[in-house]
Design a protein around this motif. Sequence first.
Motif, mmCIF file in Angstrom:
data_model
loop_
_atom_site.group_PDB
_atom_site.id
_atom_site.type_symbol
_atom_site.label_atom_id
_atom_site.label_comp_id
_atom_site.label_asym_id
_atom_site.label_seq_id
_atom_site.Cartn_x
_atom_site.Cartn_y
_atom_site.Cartn_z
ATOM 1 N N ALA A 23 -9.319 -34.075 -10.028
ATOM 2 C CA ALA A 23 -10.464 -34.922 -10.370
ATOM 3 C C ALA A 23 -11.771 -34.297 -9.878
ATOM 4 C CB ALA A 23 -10.285 -36.323 -9.788
ATOM 5 N N GLN A 24 -11.757 -33.731 -8.684
ATOM 6 C CA GLN A 24 -12.962 -33.096 -8.144
ATOM 7 C C GLN A 24 -13.320 -31.851 -8.942
ATOM 8 O OE1 GLN A 24 -15.016 -34.336 -5.628
ATOM 9 N NE2 GLN A 24 -16.329 -32.785 -6.558
ATOM 10 N N THR A 25 -12.321 -31.073 -9.336
ATOM 11 C CA THR A 25 -12.561 -29.879 -10.157
ATOM 12 C C THR A 25 -13.189 -30.269 -11.489
ATOM 13 O OG1 THR A 25 -10.767 -28.659 -9.114
ATOM 14 C CG2 THR A 25 -11.452 -27.910 -11.294
ATOM 15 N N ALA A 26 -12.669 -31.329 -12.108
ATOM 16 C CA ALA A 26 -13.229 -31.795 -13.385
ATOM 17 C C ALA A 26 -14.669 -32.274 -13.206
ATOM 18 C CB ALA A 26 -12.362 -32.906 -13.970
ATOM 19 N N ALA A 27 -14.941 -32.993 -12.128
ATOM 20 C CA ALA A 27 -16.309 -33.456 -11.862
ATOM 21 C C ALA A 27 -17.238 -32.268 -11.618
ATOM 22 C CB ALA A 27 -16.328 -34.403 -10.659
ATOM 23 N N ASP A 28 -16.762 -31.275 -10.867
ATOM 24 C CA ASP A 28 -17.563 -30.075 -10.620
ATOM 25 C C ASP A 28 -17.838 -29.329 -11.923
ATOM 26 O OD1 ASP A 28 -17.479 -30.702 -7.922
ATOM 27 O OD2 ASP A 28 -15.971 -29.181 -7.427
ATOM 28 N N ASP A 29 -16.834 -29.220 -12.779
ATOM 29 C CA ASP A 29 -17.015 -28.547 -14.064
ATOM 30 C C ASP A 29 -18.022 -29.294 -14.945
ATOM 31 O OD1 ASP A 29 -15.365 -26.406 -13.536
ATOM 32 O OD2 ASP A 29 -13.632 -27.228 -14.613
ATOM 33 N N ARG A 30 -17.948 -30.622 -14.962
ATOM 34 C CA ARG A 30 -18.922 -31.396 -15.755
ATOM 35 C C ARG A 30 -20.344 -31.109 -15.292
ATOM 36 N NH1 ARG A 30 -14.774 -35.236 -15.354
ATOM 37 N NH2 ARG A 30 -15.734 -36.276 -13.572
ATOM 38 N N GLN A 31 -20.556 -31.145 -13.992
ATOM 39 C CA GLN A 31 -21.897 -30.897 -13.457
ATOM 40 C C GLN A 31 -22.345 -29.462 -13.706
ATOM 41 O OE1 GLN A 31 -24.153 -33.089 -12.277
ATOM 42 N NE2 GLN A 31 -22.621 -34.523 -13.040
ATOM 43 N N ALA A 32 -21.447 -28.515 -13.543
ATOM 44 C CA ALA A 32 -21.796 -27.104 -13.765
ATOM 45 C C ALA A 32 -22.136 -26.849 -15.232
ATOM 46 C CB ALA A 32 -20.651 -26.202 -13.313
ATOM 47 N N ALA A 33 -21.400 -27.461 -16.154
ATOM 48 C CA ALA A 33 -21.687 -27.298 -17.583
ATOM 49 C C ALA A 33 -23.052 -27.885 -17.920
ATOM 50 C CB ALA A 33 -20.586 -27.946 -18.425
ATOM 51 N N SER A 100 -18.445 -33.657 -24.395
ATOM 52 C CA SER A 100 -17.015 -33.499 -24.158
ATOM 53 C C SER A 100 -16.764 -32.309 -23.240
ATOM 54 C CB SER A 100 -16.258 -33.304 -25.476
ATOM 55 O OG SER A 100 -16.592 -32.065 -26.066
ATOM 56 N N LEU A 101 -15.613 -32.339 -22.609
ATOM 57 C CA LEU A 101 -15.154 -31.232 -21.766
ATOM 58 C C LEU A 101 -13.657 -31.093 -21.998
ATOM 59 C CD1 LEU A 101 -15.509 -29.112 -19.499
ATOM 60 C CD2 LEU A 101 -15.087 -30.954 -17.871
ATOM 61 N N LYS A 102 -13.281 -29.945 -22.552
ATOM 62 C CA LYS A 102 -11.870 -29.675 -22.809
ATOM 63 C C LYS A 102 -11.553 -28.299 -22.250
ATOM 64 C CE LYS A 102 -11.860 -32.491 -26.917
ATOM 65 N NZ LYS A 102 -12.089 -32.503 -28.339
ATOM 66 N N GLY A 103 -10.859 -28.288 -21.142
ATOM 67 C CA GLY A 103 -10.511 -27.019 -20.515
ATOM 68 C C GLY A 103 -11.744 -26.271 -20.051
ATOM 69 N N SER A 104 -11.948 -25.084 -20.603
ATOM 70 C CA SER A 104 -13.073 -24.252 -20.182
ATOM 71 C C SER A 104 -14.221 -24.284 -21.184
ATOM 72 C CB SER A 104 -12.603 -22.814 -19.967
ATOM 73 O OG SER A 104 -12.106 -22.287 -21.182
#
Length: 152
Positions: A23-33, A100-104
């Motif tokens: 969950a933290q990785t997904a949240a970090d990825d959302r913010q980074a994107a 949306s966020l799907k994988g990378s």
Amino acid sequence: MLGVLIVVLLVAAFWIGAALRDAQTAADDRQAALRAAGAHALHLLSVGYRSVDEDIERILDTSTGVARAEYARTAAELKRSTVKDKILQTGALRASGLVSLKGSTAQVMVVGDAVIRRDGGKDAPQERFYRWNMEVTKVGGSWLVSQAELVL
């Protein structure tokens, strides 16, 4: 009995810990994107004749794939027209939102505007408004814009 309970608790703790890390990785990825798309848009909106080489380099550094190839292809013309007309374009990021966020890969909507003026020119500055649908791709741990489509 106590041994079984300890094993069950350890498995549960491991499972919960893994879920929290995911969950933290997904949240970090959302913010980074979102940050990557916003920074790229700001680079597109902020180009000046005095710093055009650095401005183009920032655009290229925050892009990959199709987007980077297109910017590289048009960089010489952007430089030529910016220097020739002594353009000073100052941009502002107004909003960005994750679609949306799907994988990378992420889809991000970005809104920004720019004030464009000619250094020494007598014309009033022009204000322009932009909306993009950006595809952002994680490449080697960094999020980069791989496609940027203006939305009318």
